[in-house]
Write a protein that holds these residues in place. Sequence first.
Motif, PDB file in Angstrom:
ATOM      1  N   UNK A  19      28.905 -13.667  47.985  1.00 15.36           N
ATOM      2  CA  UNK A  19      29.543 -14.244  46.797  1.00 15.36           C
ATOM      3  C   UNK A  19      28.848 -15.555  46.422  1.00 15.36           C
ATOM      4  N   UNK A  20      28.555 -16.361  47.403  1.00 14.60           N
ATOM      5  CA  UNK A  20      27.864 -17.624  47.163  1.00 14.60           C
ATOM      6  C   UNK A  20      26.474 -17.371  46.564  1.00 14.60           C
ATOM      7  N   UNK A  21      25.748 -16.427  47.120  1.00 11.33           N
ATOM      8  CA  UNK A  21      24.410 -16.093  46.624  1.00 11.33           C
ATOM      9  C   UNK A  21      24.476 -15.579  45.180  1.00 11.33           C
ATOM     10  N   UNK A  22      25.444 -14.716  44.889  1.00 12.59           N
ATOM     11  CA  UNK A  22      25.611 -14.203  43.519  1.00 12.59           C
ATOM     12  C   UNK A  22      25.927 -15.358  42.572  1.00 12.59           C
ATOM     13  N   UNK A  23      26.786 -16.262  42.994  1.00 10.41           N
ATOM     14  CA  UNK A  23      27.146 -17.425  42.164  1.00 10.41           C
ATOM     15  C   UNK A  23      25.918 -18.294  41.893  1.00 10.41           C
ATOM     16  N   UNK A  24      25.090 -18.487  42.905  1.00  7.67           N
ATOM     17  CA  UNK A  24      23.875 -19.287  42.731  1.00  7.67           C
ATOM     18  C   UNK A  24      22.909 -18.613  41.756  1.00  7.67           C
ATOM     19  N   UNK A  25      22.779 -17.299  41.871  1.00 12.36           N
ATOM     20  CA  UNK A  25      21.900 -16.567  40.956  1.00 12.36           C
ATOM     21  C   UNK A  25      22.450 -16.653  39.537  1.00 12.36           C
ATOM     22  N   UNK A  26      23.756 -16.490  39.393  1.00 15.97           N
ATOM     23  CA  UNK A  26      24.389 -16.569  38.070  1.00 15.97           C
ATOM     24  C   UNK A  26      24.194 -17.960  37.457  1.00 15.97           C
ATOM     25  N   UNK A  27      24.282 -18.979  38.285  1.00 15.93           N
ATOM     26  CA  UNK A  27      24.077 -20.347  37.797  1.00 15.93           C
ATOM     27  C   UNK A  27      22.630 -20.544  37.341  1.00 15.93           C
ATOM     28  N   UNK A  28      21.714 -19.990  38.088  1.00 14.05           N
ATOM     29  CA  UNK A  28      20.286 -20.111  37.780  1.00 14.05           C
ATOM     30  C   UNK A  28      19.892 -19.271  36.560  1.00 14.05           C
ATOM     31  N   UNK A  29      20.529 -18.102  36.448  1.00 18.29           N
ATOM     32  CA  UNK A  29      20.232 -17.176  35.351  1.00 18.29           C
ATOM     33  C   UNK A  29      21.552 -16.773  34.682  1.00 18.29           C
ATOM     34  N   UNK A  42      24.577 -10.306  34.103  1.00 15.20           N
ATOM     35  CA  UNK A  42      25.924  -9.763  34.248  1.00 15.20           C
ATOM     36  C   UNK A  42      26.128  -9.387  35.719  1.00 15.20           C
ATOM     37  N   UNK A  43      26.962 -10.135  36.418  1.00 16.41           N
ATOM     38  CA  UNK A  43      27.170  -9.931  37.851  1.00 16.41           C
ATOM     39  C   UNK A  43      28.634  -9.670  38.202  1.00 16.41           C
ATOM     40  N   UNK A  44      29.467  -9.460  37.193  1.00 16.41           N
ATOM     41  CA  UNK A  44      30.904  -9.310  37.418  1.00 16.41           C
ATOM     42  C   UNK A  44      31.229  -8.152  38.356  1.00 16.41           C
ATOM     43  N   UNK A  45      30.557  -7.037  38.181  1.00  9.19           N
ATOM     44  CA  UNK A  45      30.828  -5.853  39.001  1.00  9.19           C
ATOM     45  C   UNK A  45      30.582  -6.148  40.488  1.00  9.19           C
ATOM     46  N   UNK A  46      29.505  -6.841  40.783  1.00  5.96           N
ATOM     47  CA  UNK A  46      29.178  -7.165  42.173  1.00  5.96           C
ATOM     48  C   UNK A  46      30.168  -8.181  42.751  1.00  5.96           C
ATOM     49  N   UNK A  47      30.578  -9.133  41.923  1.00  6.55           N
ATOM     50  CA  UNK A  47      31.570 -10.112  42.382  1.00  6.55           C
ATOM     51  C   UNK A  47      32.891  -9.419  42.696  1.00  6.55           C
ATOM     52  N   UNK A  48      33.305  -8.525  41.822  1.00  8.44           N
ATOM     53  CA  UNK A  48      34.553  -7.787  42.043  1.00  8.44           C
ATOM     54  C   UNK A  48      34.469  -6.922  43.297  1.00  8.44           C
ATOM     55  N   UNK A  49      33.309  -6.331  43.544  1.00  6.91           N
ATOM     56  CA  UNK A  49      33.129  -5.523  44.747  1.00  6.91           C
ATOM     57  C   UNK A  49      33.316  -6.385  45.996  1.00  6.91           C
ATOM     58  N   UNK A  50      32.692  -7.536  46.013  1.00  8.28           N
ATOM     59  CA  UNK A  50      32.842  -8.437  47.168  1.00  8.28           C
ATOM     60  C   UNK A  50      34.287  -8.895  47.326  1.00  8.28           C
ATOM     61  N   UNK A  51      34.912  -9.263  46.225  1.00  8.75           N
ATOM     62  CA  UNK A  51      36.297  -9.728  46.287  1.00  8.75           C
ATOM     63  C   UNK A  51      37.238  -8.629  46.778  1.00  8.75           C
ATOM     64  N   UNK A  52      36.993  -7.388  46.357  1.00  5.79           N
ATOM     65  CA  UNK A  52      37.854  -6.295  46.815  1.00  5.79           C
ATOM     66  C   UNK A  52      37.648  -6.041  48.309  1.00  5.79           C
ATOM     67  N   UNK A  53      36.441  -6.193  48.788  1.00  3.19           N
ATOM     68  CA  UNK A  53      36.192  -6.039  50.230  1.00  3.19           C
ATOM     69  C   UNK A  53      36.785  -7.181  51.020  1.00  3.19           C
ATOM     70  N   UNK A  54      36.801  -8.365  50.441  1.00  7.57           N
ATOM     71  CA  UNK A  54      37.402  -9.525  51.130  1.00  7.57           C
ATOM     72  C   UNK A  54      38.914  -9.385  51.242  1.00  7.57           C
ATOM     73  N   UNK A  55      39.547  -8.695  50.288  1.00  3.90           N
ATOM     74  CA  UNK A  55      41.009  -8.539  50.299  1.00  3.90           C
ATOM     75  C   UNK A  55      41.493  -7.541  51.340  1.00  3.90           C
ATOM     76  N   UNK A  56      40.636  -6.698  51.806  1.00  4.03           N
ATOM     77  CA  UNK A  56      41.043  -5.647  52.753  1.00  4.03           C
ATOM     78  C   UNK A  56      41.431  -6.224  54.086  1.00  4.03           C
TER      79      UNK A  56
END
Length: 175
Positions: free
Chosen positions: A147-157, A161-175
């Motif tokens: 999630x941190x790496x995706x956020x850094x990439x999103x900030x840089x670029x 569109x990274x929402x799908x990957x963020x949601x995937x990580x968040x759904x795995x974190x909730x389990x």
Amino acid sequence: RKLDVAEIVEVWKRLLDGLRTLNPQLKVMFTVSPIRHAKDGMHGNQLSKSVLLLAVDELCRTCSDCYYFPSYEIVMDELRDYRFYADDMLHASEKAVEYIWECFCQCYFNKKTREIIKEWESVKRALEHRPFNPESETYRNFLSQIVLKISQIKEKFPYLEVQKEMELCESRLKK
């Protein structure tokens, strides 16, 4: 039935004319698949590829918005060893596909785009990781790092569109 060169060119020119009315900025990239079509025999495969190559050559010579990427030639000339074929000896191996992709990137992408791809590859590999224990704290930390790496990439670029990957990580974190 198999089309001849003139028929292929005629059909494609009509299609391109129609597409240009929708998008005057259109650029078209052609390639001929390096996959062997054994159903017609290897000689038939070569004849078929030859017709396609001639048709694409004609289109690229006569249409300034058409280009050709030589994936077929890369496999036939640069990767001609059978280790670059899958077990069926018809399809390109994963290594060959990676090589062709790298050639494509070097040819058509600028340095910034190649940088984005390189950074995203690490995220992609991390997302494909399958943990031994998905409930472990170690895996949760791993996901947090993604999630941190995706956020850094999103900030840089910011245009990515990274929402799908963020949601995937968040759904795995909730389990």
